[in-house]
Design a protein around this motif. Sequence first.
Motif, PDB file in Angstrom:
ATOM      1  N   TYR A  39       7.006   2.509  -6.085  1.00 27.71           N
ATOM      2  CA  TYR A  39       5.760   2.195  -5.398  1.00 27.71           C
ATOM      3  C   TYR A  39       6.053   1.902  -3.938  1.00 27.71           C
ATOM      4  O   TYR A  39       7.199   1.705  -3.544  1.00 27.71           O
ATOM      5  N   VAL A  40       5.005   1.887  -3.143  1.00 28.07           N
ATOM      6  CA  VAL A  40       5.134   1.581  -1.727  1.00 28.07           C
ATOM      7  C   VAL A  40       4.733   0.129  -1.515  1.00 28.07           C
ATOM      8  O   VAL A  40       3.681  -0.311  -1.979  1.00 28.07           O
ATOM      9  N   HIS A  41       5.597  -0.623  -0.848  1.00 22.97           N
ATOM     10  CA  HIS A  41       5.303  -2.027  -0.582  1.00 22.97           C
ATOM     11  C   HIS A  41       4.067  -2.137   0.297  1.00 22.97           C
ATOM     12  O   HIS A  41       3.953  -1.479   1.322  1.00 22.97           O
ATOM     13  N   LYS A  42       3.133  -2.969  -0.131  1.00 25.69           N
ATOM     14  CA  LYS A  42       1.900  -3.146   0.621  1.00 25.69           C
ATOM     15  C   LYS A  42       2.019  -4.382   1.513  1.00 25.69           C
ATOM     16  O   LYS A  42       1.979  -5.513   1.044  1.00 25.69           O
ATOM     17  N   SER A  43       2.174  -4.147   2.801  1.00 25.78           N
ATOM     18  CA  SER A  43       2.261  -5.249   3.746  1.00 25.78           C
ATOM     19  C   SER A  43       0.901  -5.909   3.917  1.00 25.78           C
ATOM     20  O   SER A  43      -0.135  -5.286   3.738  1.00 25.78           O
ATOM     21  N   ARG A  44       0.924  -7.193   4.271  1.00 25.20           N
ATOM     22  CA  ARG A  44      -0.324  -7.897   4.547  1.00 25.20           C
ATOM     23  C   ARG A  44      -0.923  -7.471   5.898  1.00 25.20           C
ATOM     24  O   ARG A  44      -2.062  -7.753   6.197  1.00 25.20           O
ATOM     25  N   SER A  45      -0.137  -6.815   6.729  1.00 29.49           N
ATOM     26  CA  SER A  45      -0.598  -6.419   8.057  1.00 29.49           C
ATOM     27  C   SER A  45      -1.660  -5.329   7.964  1.00 29.49           C
ATOM     28  O   SER A  45      -1.542  -4.380   7.188  1.00 29.49           O
ATOM     29  N   LYS A  46      -2.717  -5.462   8.770  1.00 32.99           N
ATOM     30  CA  LYS A  46      -3.770  -4.453   8.792  1.00 32.99           C
ATOM     31  C   LYS A  46      -3.240  -3.115   9.269  1.00 32.99           C
ATOM     32  O   LYS A  46      -3.721  -2.060   8.872  1.00 32.99           O
ATOM     33  N   SER A  47      -2.221  -3.155  10.154  1.00 38.13           N
ATOM     34  CA  SER A  47      -1.675  -1.912  10.687  1.00 38.13           C
ATOM     35  C   SER A  47      -0.928  -1.115   9.626  1.00 38.13           C
ATOM     36  O   SER A  47      -0.637   0.061   9.827  1.00 38.13           O
ATOM     37  N   ALA A  48      -0.616  -1.753   8.492  1.00 36.54           N
ATOM     38  CA  ALA A  48       0.130  -1.077   7.437  1.00 36.54           C
ATOM     39  C   ALA A  48      -0.787  -0.434   6.409  1.00 36.54           C
ATOM     40  O   ALA A  48      -0.308   0.090   5.408  1.00 36.54           O
ATOM     41  N   ARG A  49      -2.091  -0.443   6.661  1.00 36.04           N
ATOM     42  CA  ARG A  49      -3.005   0.189   5.702  1.00 36.04           C
ATOM     43  C   ARG A  49      -2.741   1.691   5.659  1.00 36.04           C
ATOM     44  O   ARG A  49      -2.290   2.292   6.655  1.00 36.04           O
ATOM     45  N   PRO A  50      -3.008   2.340   4.539  1.00 43.17           N
ATOM     46  CA  PRO A  50      -2.812   3.793   4.472  1.00 43.17           C
ATOM     47  C   PRO A  50      -3.691   4.509   5.497  1.00 43.17           C
ATOM     48  O   PRO A  50      -4.845   4.130   5.719  1.00 43.17           O
ATOM     49  N   ALA A  51      -3.135   5.517   6.115  1.00 46.42           N
ATOM     50  CA  ALA A  51      -3.907   6.298   7.084  1.00 46.42           C
ATOM     51  C   ALA A  51      -4.973   7.114   6.361  1.00 46.42           C
ATOM     52  O   ALA A  51      -4.761   7.594   5.241  1.00 46.42           O
ATOM     53  N   THR A  52      -6.127   7.251   6.982  1.00 41.15           N
ATOM     54  CA  THR A  52      -7.177   8.100   6.413  1.00 41.15           C
ATOM     55  C   THR A  52      -6.804   9.568   6.638  1.00 41.15           C
ATOM     56  O   THR A  52      -5.961   9.901   7.492  1.00 41.15           O
ATOM     57  N   LYS A  53      -7.446  10.429   5.882  1.00 36.79           N
ATOM     58  CA  LYS A  53      -7.194  11.858   6.060  1.00 36.79           C
ATOM     59  C   LYS A  53      -7.578  12.306   7.477  1.00 36.79           C
ATOM     60  O   LYS A  53      -6.910  13.154   8.074  1.00 36.79           O
ATOM     61  N   GLU A  54      -8.632  11.724   8.013  1.00 35.98           N
ATOM     62  CA  GLU A  54      -9.041  12.072   9.371  1.00 35.98           C
ATOM     63  C   GLU A  54      -7.934  11.739  10.368  1.00 35.98           C
ATOM     64  O   GLU A  54      -7.635  12.540  11.272  1.00 35.98           O
TER      65      GLU A  54
END
Length: 270
Positions: A185-200
């Motif tokens: 799995y991918v570690h989910k950081s609490r940082s907002k900048s670490a959110r998955p990128a959207t397709k756009e």
Amino acid sequence: MAGTDRRRKSEAAEFCREDAPAIILVEPQLGENIGMVARAMLNCGLIDLRIVNPREGWDRAKAEKASSGATMVLDRARFYTSTKEAVADLETVYATTARVRDMVKPMVTPRQAATEAVELSPTGRKIGILFGKEAKGLTNDDVALCDAILHLPLNPAFASLNLAQAVLIIGYEWFTMNDDTEGRYVHKSRSKSARPATKEEVIGFYEHLEDALDKSGFLRIEEKRPNMVRNIRNIFARIELTWQEVQTLRGIVAFLSTGRGGGPGKGKDD
């Protein structure tokens, strides 16, 4: 390996279960070993530590230091004068031993013992795992009190473990039987900048990169361009880019495209 989340240290007891196997140390010699066992136990959510006739004068302070903060296990430890007394309330007991014994007993691996412990837990059956003194292990009389021998399949030419290592291996097998962590799995950081990128956002990066590659001449062969573009996109698609990573990659493309001097492909010394 350091890995304790200090912000959650007070929650450690929440991951310990009263139906977990008891760890019984028979005649341990050093406070440091008792402390390291406590540390290994808390790593794996084990809380029931029983100690039979520890060496007189063992150092509690050294045990606490070696436990790296697992004092809740040491504080709850119970002391006994005999192995018979320590296992009296248990219904299934495994003996850990590396020596061949002149007795007929089932042999189980740590994984099998953990499986059996989890299967028996709903029935209320109390389980214990017996460990002998550091240098000599368990006596035959101790082993005779047990239902099965727990054997660790290690390098047959070098199977030496200290107490804490053995406890950790067995405790880990039990803990993972009750854990639903994914194998990858991918570690989910609490940082907002670490959110998955959207397709756009990802497609915007692709188009930015492809535009730069077109201008540099990398994609100059028209008939090969579609396949090359797909290959490049597939490389990044496997990475599961975050928003921050997309921004970094776009920054790299922009920097390489303009160069330090500001002109396309030019460095300030060119």
